[in-house]
Motif scaffolding. Structure first.
Motif, PDB file in Angstrom:
ATOM      1  N   ALA A 126       0.819  -1.218   0.000  1.00  0.00           N
ATOM      2  CA  ALA A 126       0.000   0.000   0.000  1.00  0.00           C
ATOM      3  C   ALA A 126       0.852   1.267   0.000  1.00  0.00           C
ATOM      4  O   ALA A 126       0.657   2.155  -0.845  1.00  0.00           O
ATOM      5  CB  ALA A 126      -0.967  -0.004   1.187  1.00  0.00           C
ATOM      6  N   PRO A 127       1.831   1.408   0.917  1.00  0.00           N
ATOM      7  CA  PRO A 127       2.640   2.635   0.879  1.00  0.00           C
ATOM      8  C   PRO A 127       3.500   2.749  -0.372  1.00  0.00           C
ATOM      9  O   PRO A 127       3.723   3.847  -0.881  1.00  0.00           O
ATOM     10  CB  PRO A 127       3.484   2.551   2.150  1.00  0.00           C
ATOM     11  N   GLU A 128       3.971   1.589  -0.879  1.00  0.00           N
ATOM     12  CA  GLU A 128       4.807   1.625  -2.078  1.00  0.00           C
ATOM     13  C   GLU A 128       4.036   2.191  -3.268  1.00  0.00           C
ATOM     14  O   GLU A 128       4.524   3.064  -3.986  1.00  0.00           O
ATOM     15  CB  GLU A 128       5.310   0.212  -2.397  1.00  0.00           C
ATOM     16  N   LEU A 129       2.809   1.680  -3.498  1.00  0.00           N
ATOM     17  CA  LEU A 129       2.045   2.085  -4.674  1.00  0.00           C
ATOM     18  C   LEU A 129       1.346   3.431  -4.492  1.00  0.00           C
ATOM     19  O   LEU A 129       1.213   4.205  -5.444  1.00  0.00           O
ATOM     20  CB  LEU A 129       0.987   1.023  -5.013  1.00  0.00           C
ATOM     21  N   MET A 130       0.915   3.711  -3.279  1.00  0.00           N
ATOM     22  CA  MET A 130       0.133   4.921  -3.059  1.00  0.00           C
ATOM     23  C   MET A 130       0.974   6.136  -2.671  1.00  0.00           C
ATOM     24  O   MET A 130       0.621   7.272  -3.000  1.00  0.00           O
ATOM     25  CB  MET A 130      -0.927   4.663  -1.980  1.00  0.00           C
ATOM     26  N   LEU A 131       2.100   5.910  -1.953  1.00  0.00           N
ATOM     27  CA  LEU A 131       2.868   7.038  -1.408  1.00  0.00           C
ATOM     28  C   LEU A 131       4.224   7.240  -2.071  1.00  0.00           C
ATOM     29  O   LEU A 131       4.735   8.366  -2.099  1.00  0.00           O
ATOM     30  CB  LEU A 131       3.065   6.845   0.096  1.00  0.00           C
TER      31      LEU A 131
ATOM     32  N   HIS B 198       5.774   7.112  -8.324  1.00  0.00           N
ATOM     33  CA  HIS B 198       5.400   8.354  -9.017  1.00  0.00           C
ATOM     34  C   HIS B 198       5.171   9.499  -8.033  1.00  0.00           C
ATOM     35  O   HIS B 198       4.233  10.290  -8.188  1.00  0.00           O
ATOM     36  CB  HIS B 198       4.153   8.146  -9.877  1.00  0.00           C
ATOM     37  N   GLN B 199       6.010   9.564  -6.998  1.00  0.00           N
ATOM     38  CA  GLN B 199       5.932  10.617  -5.985  1.00  0.00           C
ATOM     39  C   GLN B 199       4.531  10.691  -5.324  1.00  0.00           C
ATOM     40  O   GLN B 199       4.019  11.754  -5.000  1.00  0.00           O
ATOM     41  CB  GLN B 199       6.265  11.984  -6.586  1.00  0.00           C
ATOM     42  N   GLY B 200       3.942   9.521  -5.122  1.00  0.00           N
ATOM     43  CA  GLY B 200       2.643   9.475  -4.428  1.00  0.00           C
ATOM     44  C   GLY B 200       1.489  10.001  -5.251  1.00  0.00           C
ATOM     45  O   GLY B 200       0.510  10.515  -4.692  1.00  0.00           O
ATOM     46  N   ARG B 201       1.579   9.870  -6.564  1.00  0.00           N
ATOM     47  CA  ARG B 201       0.544  10.430  -7.431  1.00  0.00           C
ATOM     48  C   ARG B 201      -0.851   9.866  -7.126  1.00  0.00           C
ATOM     49  O   ARG B 201      -1.843  10.611  -7.078  1.00  0.00           O
ATOM     50  CB  ARG B 201       0.895  10.151  -8.897  1.00  0.00           C
ATOM     51  N   LEU B 202      -0.956   8.564  -6.884  1.00  0.00           N
ATOM     52  CA  LEU B 202      -2.277   7.958  -6.669  1.00  0.00           C
ATOM     53  C   LEU B 202      -2.944   8.486  -5.411  1.00  0.00           C
ATOM     54  O   LEU B 202      -4.146   8.761  -5.399  1.00  0.00           O
ATOM     55  CB  LEU B 202      -2.154   6.432  -6.605  1.00  0.00           C
TER      56      LEU B 202
END
Length: 503
Positions: A112-117, A120-124
């Protein structure tokens, strides 16, 4: 209750409790899914009411119906976006074919933190926050600033502000959701976001629906009125009359001025009584104004004018029960012509049959939606002359309302429910004695996350339905739907569902 369980589980996570806590998150998530489905059903009924109101009165309800559709579209869009994010996280942790409702790597704290935060600099995470804030701003734009309770509820349910510092740390909103928690907890929190959205959607949809009549005048009495063009008709002329249904508020008396003089108000009728001696033959004109307070408290003036002729009146046709005929029923009507014996009156009607009934008549309309015209002729001095005619609307008998123990929604105890024998249908406040019999219905509820339903082919509860109701607990939802009733007029009606919460 679900929100309380979630808070307890988050507290237990902080204490590093074993895997059973992780499994409990899935239980909470399933509970949230049930809550969301309940909101979906509730919202669907409101949107159906919007569509019906817009169809019946587009000018009054059309714009609000369009706004309600936009609320639904924006809510669905954001809801589906969050669902896609949940699927993305679970697939990344469990691989292709992963199920967001049955996560394998529940304790995964890196995906979760890898993909969301991080990625891409936390784009999602930024896009999610921006989407929620945009959605929140849109809903707030629909609410009057005076409705502080609803505004506060929207801001609270869709809050994206950073949480307060904890032990010197100041996490962002996104970090407070996706950082440091196992995957199952993150997915459950996202489900809670969706539940809060559906709840807020429900509040705003109901708020908009209430605005349909917010600026409308409120009346508590209806009355059939006949307004003739003139009360004096020369032989060979045509008698014309406007027949309509008037509505008054007997609790708010207007001020009525005629020729600059206030006239008395008839107690309990909400109308003025204007009397003037008829001392001079010929035409007489008069005018005045009605001063009435509108729903916003302002006095609005409604000018009027009238004319009368001092002369002998002619024909009068007055329907016994307003200017509406109901297809499939015997509608009583009285017809008279001043100065003409009743046995010399010759009435006829279109789109109906008419039979004498003592001094009056019974009208049996044929086709709803097609007006019936009563034409009156009279034998005068050995000749048959046309006196005049009157139009009547032909309507279908209204649908009855299905009830259990006199209720069709709200809360009910299990004991109250079990005392009832079945489902009954009647038309509230209907002037005619028209009976309907329920011929079938389905009782359903949710048990263990699944819908359980039982059908009856009569108006009585079956043993299976009774057993299903006996199994209900406090807070359970019970639905009685697919209700079919047959009327004495031979028509079959599909009635609105009954919804109860067990208390």
């Amino acid at each position: 209750m679900i929100s309380l369980m979630y808070l307890v589980l988050m507290a237990l996570l902080a204490l590093n409790v074993d895997k059973s806590v992780l499994d409990a998150f899935e239980t909470v998530d399933r509970g949230l899914s049930t809550t969301i489905e309940n909101f979906n059903s509730k919202n669907a009924r409101v949107y159906a009411d919007f569509a019906k109101a817009a169809l019946e009165n587009p000018e009054k309800s059309g714009d609000l119906n369009a706004e309600a559709k936009t609320v639904k579209a924006k809510t669905d869009s954001l809801y589906n976006y969050i669902t896609d994010l949940k699927k993305m996280l679970v697939v990344a942790a469990d691989g292709e074919g992963a199920d967001i409702h049955s996560i394998k790597n529940k304790d995964d704290t890196e995906t979760a933190p890898e993909l969301m935060l991080v990625k891409h600099q936390g784009r999602l995470a930024k896009e999610l926050k921006q989407s929620i804030e945009s959605y929140r701003a849109y809903l707030l734009s629909l609410v009057d600033p005076k409705d502080t309770a609803l505004i506060s509820s929207i801001k609270s349910s869709l809050d994206t502000s950073d949480p307060p510092p904890v032990e010197g740390n100041s996490p962002s909103w996104a970090e407070s959701i996706f950082q440091g928690y196992p995957l199952v907890a993150v997915v459950t929190l996202m489900s809670k976001m969706q539940s809060d959205m559906r709840n807020t959607e429900s509040d705003v949809a109901n708020y908009l629906y209430a605005k349909i009549d917010a600026n409308s005048f409120k009346f508590n009495k209806l009355k059939a009125q006949v307004l003739p063009k003139t009360d004096y008709v020369l032989e060979g002329g045509t008698y014309e009359a406007q027949i309509f249904l008037s509505a008054v508020d007997t609790t708010a008396e207007p001020q009525i001025m005629v020729n600059n003089k206030q006239i008395p108000i008839v107690a309990g009728e909400g109308m003025g009584l204007y009397k003037v001696p008829a001392t001079t033959e010929g035409y007489h004109k008069w005018n005045g104004v009605i001063n009435f307070k509108n729903p916003s408290g302002q006095i609005v003036q409604y000018p009027f004018e009238g004319e009368y002729q001092v002369a002998k009146p002619t024909m009068t046709i007055s329907p016994t029960k307003m200017n509406v005929f109901y297809a499939g029923l015997a509608n009583p009507v009285s017809i008279s012509v001043p100065g003409v014996p009743s046995d010399k009156i010759i009435p006829s009607i279109t789109n109906a049959t008419m039979k004498p009934n003592g001094r009056n008549y019974l009208v049996y309309p044929k086709k709803p939606g097609v007006k019936s015209v009563i034409t009156v002729k009279a034998e005068i001095d050995g000749q048959v002359k046309t006196i005049g005619s009157t139009d009547f609307r032909v309507k279908r008998v209204p649908d009855p309302v299905a009830t259990v123990g006199g209720k069709n929604e709200g809360q009910i105890t299990k004991n109250e429910l079990l005392l009832e024998q079945g489902v009954y249908a009647e038309i509230p406040d209907f002037d005619f004695d028209m009976k309907f019999t329920v011929t079938s219905f389905v009782v359903s509820t949710t048990r263990g996350g699944f819908v359980v339903d039982k059908k009856s082919n009569s108006n009585l509860f079956t043993p299976d339905q009774v057993n299903l109701m006996k199994s209900l607990n406090s807070g359970s939802r019970l639905y009685i739907e697919n209700i079919v009733a047959k009327g004495e007029d031979g028509t079959t009606r599909n009635l609105s569902a009954i919804s109860f919460r067990i208390r």
